[in-house]
Design a protein around this motif. Structure first.
Motif, PDB file in Angstrom:
ATOM      1  N   ASP A  28       0.839  -1.206   0.000  1.00  0.00           N
ATOM      2  CA  ASP A  28       0.000   0.000   0.000  1.00  0.00           C
ATOM      3  C   ASP A  28       0.875   1.256   0.000  1.00  0.00           C
ATOM      4  O   ASP A  28       0.610   2.219  -0.740  1.00  0.00           O
ATOM      5  CB  ASP A  28      -0.915   0.004   1.237  1.00  0.00           C
ATOM      6  N   TYR A  31       2.494   1.759  -3.286  1.00  0.00           N
ATOM      7  CA  TYR A  31       1.523   2.236  -4.282  1.00  0.00           C
ATOM      8  C   TYR A  31       1.333   3.742  -4.183  1.00  0.00           C
ATOM      9  O   TYR A  31       1.263   4.454  -5.187  1.00  0.00           O
ATOM     10  CB  TYR A  31       0.184   1.526  -4.071  1.00  0.00           C
ATOM     11  N   GLY A  36       0.432   5.860  -7.962  1.00  0.00           N
ATOM     12  CA  GLY A  36      -0.612   5.114  -8.671  1.00  0.00           C
ATOM     13  C   GLY A  36      -0.156   4.437  -9.940  1.00  0.00           C
ATOM     14  O   GLY A  36      -0.951   4.274 -10.863  1.00  0.00           O
ATOM     15  N   ALA A  40       2.791  -0.801  -9.413  1.00  0.00           N
ATOM     16  CA  ALA A  40       2.564  -0.698  -7.973  1.00  0.00           C
ATOM     17  C   ALA A  40       1.145  -1.133  -7.615  1.00  0.00           C
ATOM     18  O   ALA A  40       0.921  -1.766  -6.579  1.00  0.00           O
ATOM     19  CB  ALA A  40       2.807   0.736  -7.509  1.00  0.00           C
ATOM     20  N   TYR A  41       0.200  -0.797  -8.497  1.00  0.00           N
ATOM     21  CA  TYR A  41      -1.198  -1.192  -8.259  1.00  0.00           C
ATOM     22  C   TYR A  41      -1.331  -2.719  -8.287  1.00  0.00           C
ATOM     23  O   TYR A  41      -1.991  -3.311  -7.427  1.00  0.00           O
ATOM     24  CB  TYR A  41      -2.104  -0.566  -9.316  1.00  0.00           C
ATOM     25  N   GLN A  44       0.159  -4.185  -5.256  1.00  0.00           N
ATOM     26  CA  GLN A  44      -0.710  -3.946  -4.107  1.00  0.00           C
ATOM     27  C   GLN A  44      -1.874  -4.934  -4.082  1.00  0.00           C
ATOM     28  O   GLN A  44      -2.194  -5.526  -3.036  1.00  0.00           O
ATOM     29  CB  GLN A  44      -1.254  -2.512  -4.166  1.00  0.00           C
TER      30      GLN A  44
END
Length: 215
Positions: A28, A31, A36, A40-41, A44
């Protein structure tokens, strides 16, 4: 069949869930720092799925362990009651085993003596038969006294047969099994399976003599 869940497995599931949760929190943060980004998303979301799966596994492991603990407690109580109430039966079982072992020990000793005695007889018969053959006396030629090719001995018209002592003992064991009503292959295998054809006559003679002796 239900898999047994141990306390160690519960602890391991707790540790796995904790690590997965920490990894999810770290994902998290990455991210947010990654503004965003797609990578990374995805990381996550994967971390969250792993954390959720670890949490579910932990819940199931705890539930199974709790249910099994209840069963274990019930069975422990059942075992304690049975142990107490059946103590006299267990003592009889222990005594019976000792008696059986003692009887088997006596049988083994008796078999040893029987093999030794029959073995001595067998050697004497074969040696005497061989000596007569060496002297030119062959039972096959019609002599009343002579040696035979199968190791048997003729003395004044009476035949003394070489015997397979282990085979005789196996036949006796089969008879004992049948007499006792035991369900075992020794009680159904034909006598011929125990001894060779050349020795079946001697086996029968010994069994007949044994029957007369015990009769």
């Amino acid at each position: 069949m239900t898999t047994l869940v141990t306390e160690e497995q519960v602890k391991q599931a707790e540790q796995d869930a904790e690590r997965a949760e920490q990894a999810s929190l770290a994902a998290d943060k990455l991210y947010v720092k990654g503004a965003g980004s797609t990578q990374a998303y995805e990381e996550q979301q994967n971390a969250r799925r792993r954390a959720e799966q670890a949490k579910k596994r932990l819940e199931k492991t705890r539930t199974d362990y709790a249910e099994q603990e209840t069963l274990r407690a019930a069975r422990a109580e059942l075992m304690q009651t049975a142990t107490k109430e059946m103590a006299p039966v267990f003592r009889k079982v222990a005594k019976s085993r000792e008696e059986a072992v003692s009887a088997l020990a006596a049988a083994r000793t008796a078999m040893g003596k029987a093999l030794e005695a029959a073995g001595t007889y067998d050697v004497l018969v074969r040696e005497a038969a061989g000596e007569l053959v060496n002297r030119g006396l062959r039972g096959e030629y019609g002599e009343q006294t002579g040696g035979l090719l199968d190791g048997s001995l003729m003395v004044a018209g009476e035949r003394w047969s070489s015997v397979d002592a282990p085979g005789v003992l196996l036949v006796l064991l089969g008879e004992a099994v049948r007499a006792a009503g035991g369900r075992h292959r020794l009680g159904v295998v034909p006598q011929a399976a125990y001894v060779g054809l050349a020795q079946q006559r001697a086996t029968r003679e010994f069994l007949d003599r044994l029957g007369v002796t015990q009769g």
